[in-house]
Design a protein around this motif. Structure first.
Motif, PDB file in Angstrom:
ATOM      1  N   SER A 188       0.621  -1.297  -0.002  1.00 47.35           N
ATOM      2  CA  SER A 188      -0.103  -0.105   0.545  1.00 47.35           C
ATOM      3  C   SER A 188       0.896   1.555  -0.274  1.00 47.35           C
ATOM      4  O   SER A 188       0.748   2.384  -0.393  1.00 47.35           O
ATOM      5  N   ILE A 282     -13.243   3.790  -1.701  1.00 49.13           N
ATOM      6  CA  ILE A 282     -12.859   2.515  -1.858  1.00 49.13           C
ATOM      7  C   ILE A 282     -14.563   2.049  -1.346  1.00 49.13           C
ATOM      8  O   ILE A 282     -15.260   2.375  -0.127  1.00 49.13           O
ATOM      9  N   ARG A 283     -15.490   1.799  -2.294  1.00 48.01           N
ATOM     10  CA  ARG A 283     -16.863   1.001  -1.700  1.00 48.01           C
ATOM     11  C   ARG A 283     -17.374   2.024  -2.237  1.00 48.01           C
ATOM     12  O   ARG A 283     -18.783   1.767  -1.351  1.00 48.01           O
ATOM     13  N   GLU A 321      -7.240  -2.497  -2.468  1.00 56.84           N
ATOM     14  CA  GLU A 321      -8.295  -3.794  -1.719  1.00 56.84           C
ATOM     15  C   GLU A 321      -7.138  -5.354  -1.915  1.00 56.84           C
ATOM     16  O   GLU A 321      -7.700  -5.332  -1.327  1.00 56.84           O
ATOM     17  N   ASN A 322      -7.175  -5.269  -3.271  1.00 56.27           N
ATOM     18  CA  ASN A 322      -6.178  -6.505  -3.360  1.00 56.27           C
ATOM     19  C   ASN A 322      -5.367  -7.025  -2.595  1.00 56.27           C
ATOM     20  O   ASN A 322      -5.704  -8.176  -1.719  1.00 56.27           O
ATOM     21  N   LEU A 325      -7.012  -7.806   0.569  1.00 56.39           N
ATOM     22  CA  LEU A 325      -7.704  -9.448   0.453  1.00 56.39           C
ATOM     23  C   LEU A 325      -6.019 -10.164   0.501  1.00 56.39           C
ATOM     24  O   LEU A 325      -6.926 -11.237   1.345  1.00 56.39           O
TER      25      LEU A 325
END
Length: 534
Positions: A188, A282-283, A321-322, A325
């Motif tokens: 990140s 994000i979302r 995000e990936n 995850l």
């Protein structure tokens, strides 16, 4: 329809450039016939006659006539009405109005409706010729102007399409470059700094920054910047005090601003001239802002810049995000595998913490050998799992308090293959898999499960083999007491070049002395033979 109107009207390509196609409309047969004969005699012009407006409209087609002569006073439809109807269909058609009752108002009215000239009856036939030549010349000039104008418009359309095509090609190139660059980033932190650098490069800007929103305090905190200097990192302020940035964080829409008008922002991130900010989501949840300012040459930002910035934010967020995850999945996998190892070791008090010690020895040896960070991290993960296959070995064999029979030993020898099967569906590297399968191979080729020898045995597996053997020798077993460190080190030295890679043994022994200095009763390196030939 009159006899003259019934004559066939020739196709466009049948009439030469000098021969005109003339529409003649008059309700007086004598005048109509005289004019037809005269106009035909001038240059064999093709004349189509009509006795009134309805008949003329029935035979008229746009572009089929070079000019028209219309009588002003006709019973069913006046010349002005017919003029208007013809102009609706063909704006470039030259029309000459003829009348025996001239008036200024009539002349003005016909000119307003688009008439090219006004002839007063009775007229001299030579006047007709002059008028015809003039209006046709004007009509040709008009058509040429219209053609040139149309060509210019077409050229402008092509240029506009070319510019749009170039813009889209440039846009797609930028999108591709941004995607490729971010896809190569694996943390990140790298992505945040990459966002600032990519925004500066592809938005042609001197200064950019990525600010994260702390929802609890409402502060925007600078976590990456380009062009502001290292002192900018870590600075923060309540979003409400940061003008445009605060509004973007609150409303979630891109906004433009001027550095001089945002005094609190300028105090934290000095900017000159125009800038814009776009939300990082994000979302659909806002968690930061991308700031882009000081475009090269003092130019202003536009919608294309905002589009690129928004794509950059979306691509970066997807990668973040990936990564999150993946890290979560890896953590869960580590936790699950760790629990399996813990459950296996809990059965046997003699091997408790064995995997952890082997991992520590292996990592320290790899560092002593100056292996890469990736290799060290692979050891740190997979060495802990090297005996996970033993969970598939029956307990009465695994926990036997005496020496194993040949048949039982053959069962134990299956644990590397069982271990590899357990981790088969997991996203481990080839190095990590090789540790689990090959940590019982021997330098002389007499190991298991594949009988690999020398450098054919993966290096990390060779390291774990030495660490595993040392911990086994220095741990108590139901059927024997543990060796002391010195004796274990002598045994490793003795087996170097037969069971173990000599270079790995050398590094392991040096690591032991460096990190666990000799205690009373332990031999020195010279006694063990570390760093010596023979």
């Amino acid at each position: 329809m009159t006899r003259e109107a019934q004559r066939a009207i020739p196709e466009d390509n049948a009439v030469s450039a000098e021969r005109l196609r003339i529409l003649l409309v008059d309700d007086e047969p004598n005048i109509r016939e005289a004019l037809r004969e005269y106009l035909s005699s001038i240059n064999n012009h093709h004349v189509v006659c009509a006795a009134g407006g309805p008949e003329a409209l029935a035979i008229f087609k746009p572009g089929q006539f070079d000019c028209a002569f219309l009588d002003l006073k006709m019973p069913e439809m006046t010349g002005v009405e017919l003029l208007s109807r013809l102009k609706e269909q063909d704006k470039s058609l030259p029309v000459i109005i003829m009348t025996g009752f001239p008036s200024l108002d009539a002349a003005i009215d016909t000119m307003r409706q688009g008439a090219s000239d006004f002839l007063i009856k009775p007229f001299n036939l030579s006047e007709i010729k002059v008028t015809l030549e003039r209006v046709v010349r004007e009509q040709r000039l008009l058509k040429e102007n219209l053609r040139l104008a149309d060509r210019l418009r077409h050229q402008e359309r092509i240029e506009k399409l070319n510019k749009e095509l170039q813009r889209r090609i440039r846009e797609q190139h930028i999108i591709h470059q941004i995607s490729e660059t971010i896809d190569r980033m694996h943390t990140s932190e790298d992505i945040y700094q990459g966002m600032a650098a990519l925004a500066a490069r592809y938005l042609d800007s001197e200064k950019t920054a990525v600010l994260l929103l702390d929802r609890a305090s409402g502060q925007l905190l600078v976590i990456a910047a380009h062009g502001f200097g290292p002192e900018a990192i870590g600075q923060g302020a309540p979003g409400a005090e940061l003008g445009v940035l605060g509004k973007v964080a609150a409303e979630g829409q891109p906004m433009f601003g001027q550095g001089a008008t945002d005094k609190r922002l300028s105090a934290m991130l000095p900017l000159r001239g125009a800038f814009f900010a776009t939300p990082i989501k994000i979302r659909d949840e806002i968690f930061g802002v991308l700031l882009v300012g000081e475009k090269s040459g003092g130019a202003s930002y536009d919608g294309e810049d905002v589009f690129v910035a928004r794509f950059l934010c979306q691509k970066a967020v997807l990668s973040i995000e990936n990564i999150a995850l993946y890290e979560s999945m890896v953590a869960n996998m580590h936790s699950t595998l760790g629990a399996l190892v813990g459950a296996m070791e809990a059965k046997d008090p003699y091997t408790r913490q064995h995997s952890r010690r082997v991992t520590n020895f292996s990592v320290l040896t790899a560092q002593a050998m100056n292996l890469s960070i990736d290799q060290v991290e692979s050891l740190r993960f997979a060495a802990y799992l090297h005996d996970i296959g033993k969970i598939g070995v029956k307990d009465h064999i695994l926990l036997k308090d005496s020496r194993l029979s040949d048949e039982e030993y053959e069962q134990i020898k299956l644990h590397p293959v069982i271990g590899e099967a357990i981790i088969q569906a997991m996203d481990l590297t080839q190095n990590e898999r090789s540790i689990i399968r090959h940590h019982h191979e021997r330098w002389d080729g007499n190991g298991y499960p594949d009988g690999l020898e020398r450098e054919n045995i993966p290096l990390l597996a060779r390291i774990v083999a030495v660490a595993d053997a040392y911990d086994a020798m220095t741990s108590d077993r139901p059927y024997r007491k543990a060796k002391n460190r010195a004796d274990a080190m002598v045994e490793l030295r003795r087996c170097a070049g037969e069971q173990f890679d000599p270079n790995v043994v050398e590094a392991f022994l040096e690591m032991l002395v460096r990190y666990a200095p000799s205690e009373g009763g332990d031999m020195s390196l010279r006694q063990i033979g570390v760093g010596m030939e023979g």
